[in-house]
Design an enzyme around this catalytic site. Sequence first.
Site, PDB file in Angstrom:
ATOM      1  N   ASP A 249     -25.768   8.537  28.561  1.00  0.00           N
ATOM      2  CA  ASP A 249     -25.056   8.816  29.815  1.00  0.00           C
ATOM      3  C   ASP A 249     -24.604  10.268  29.870  1.00  0.00           C
ATOM      4  OD1 ASP A 249     -25.400   6.201  30.563  1.00  0.00           O
ATOM      5  OD2 ASP A 249     -23.332   5.580  30.157  1.00  0.00           O
TER       6      ASP A 249
ATOM      7  N   ASP B 231     -38.212  14.056  35.469  1.00  0.00           N
ATOM      8  CA  ASP B 231     -38.017  12.890  34.612  1.00  0.00           C
ATOM      9  C   ASP B 231     -37.672  13.346  33.201  1.00  0.00           C
ATOM     10  OD1 ASP B 231     -38.511   9.808  34.325  1.00  0.00           O
ATOM     11  OD2 ASP B 231     -39.523  10.712  32.614  1.00  0.00           O
TER      12      ASP B 231
ATOM     13  N   ASN C 251     -31.647   6.954  23.964  1.00  0.00           N
ATOM     14  CA  ASN C 251     -30.728   5.806  23.974  1.00  0.00           C
ATOM     15  C   ASN C 251     -30.803   4.996  22.690  1.00  0.00           C
ATOM     16  OD1 ASN C 251     -29.385   6.053  26.469  1.00  0.00           O
ATOM     17  ND2 ASN C 251     -31.100   5.158  27.578  1.00  0.00           N
TER      18      ASN C 251
ATOM     19  N   GLU D 225     -33.816   7.541  34.857  1.00  0.00           N
ATOM     20  CA  GLU D 225     -33.705   8.931  34.397  1.00  0.00           C
ATOM     21  C   GLU D 225     -34.551   9.885  35.240  1.00  0.00           C
ATOM     22  OE1 GLU D 225     -36.725   6.853  31.636  1.00  0.00           O
ATOM     23  OE2 GLU D 225     -34.893   6.346  32.711  1.00  0.00           O
TER      24      GLU D 225
END
Length: 256
Positions: A130, A113, A121, A156
Site C-alpha cells: 500500500d 502498471d 506484496n 496496481e
Amino acid sequence: MEAGNGAHPQKQAHDPSGLLAAHESIAGKFATQGDWRRAYEHLRAALELARSATACTRPHIPEQFRLEVEQLRRERAQARRESLTDSLTATYNRRYLDRRLADLPSPSVALVDLDLFKDINDRFGHQVGDQVLQRVVGLLQQSLPPGAFCARYGGEEFVLVIPDAPAGTAVSIAERARAKVAEYPWERVQAGLSVTVSVGVAPHPQHPADPREQLDEADSLLYAAKRAGRNIVAFRDNGDLRLLPTLRAHAAGPCP
C-alpha cells in the site's frame, strides 16, 4: 410536495418566516436520508430568501441555521470528492476517469502498471504494498503538467491523462514518470525493496477516438513493454513499436 412534510414552499410565499421554515424542514428530511445535494439546495434557498426579504418582512436567521448551511455545503463537497477519489492513493478513481475521458477531445493517455507487484506484496506484505502504491502515485503526479491528471484504473494500474499533448510530449512525460519511479530510493520504505513501472502510451489521435479504443491501445503497448523486459515505455512511431529507454537490453520475460 418534495419531501412529504405537509407544507409546500410555493404556497407560503406570502409568509417569509413560514417559507424559510418549510425549506429548513425539507432540508432536514433530505439530510437524514443522506441526500446532501437536495438538503443543501433547500437550506441555501431559505438563506437567500431571508437575505432578499424587505426589512419589515425579513425573518431572523438563527446562527445555527447559518452553521447548518455551511456544514451541509462542506458535507456535499466532501461526498462528491469521495465519490471520485480512490480511498487508498487519494488520486482520482475509475468513475472520474470515465467521466473526464468522455468530455475531453481525445487526450493522450498513458497506462502505467507496477512491475511484479504481487511479488512485492508476497515478499514485504500488503502494508508495504500500500505504501508503494501511494508513493508511486505521488511520483506520477510530480511528472504531470498543469491540466493533466492521474487516475487509478484498477489494482496496481494507473492512467495518466494529458490533454492537448502531441505524441512526443506525451512520451516524454511518460518516460519522466518511469524514471522517477525507478530512481526513487525505495530502500527508505523497506530494505531490499525496488520498484519499477511499465508504461504504454497512446498519444492524442489525429481524429476523435473512442476513449475505450485509446485505452485498449495503451494496454496493448503496456504489455509490449512487459514482454520487452519491464521498466520500459512503449509507444508507436508511424506504426512502428518503439521502446524507451533505447539502450537497455530487452530480455523477454513473462507478464506482468
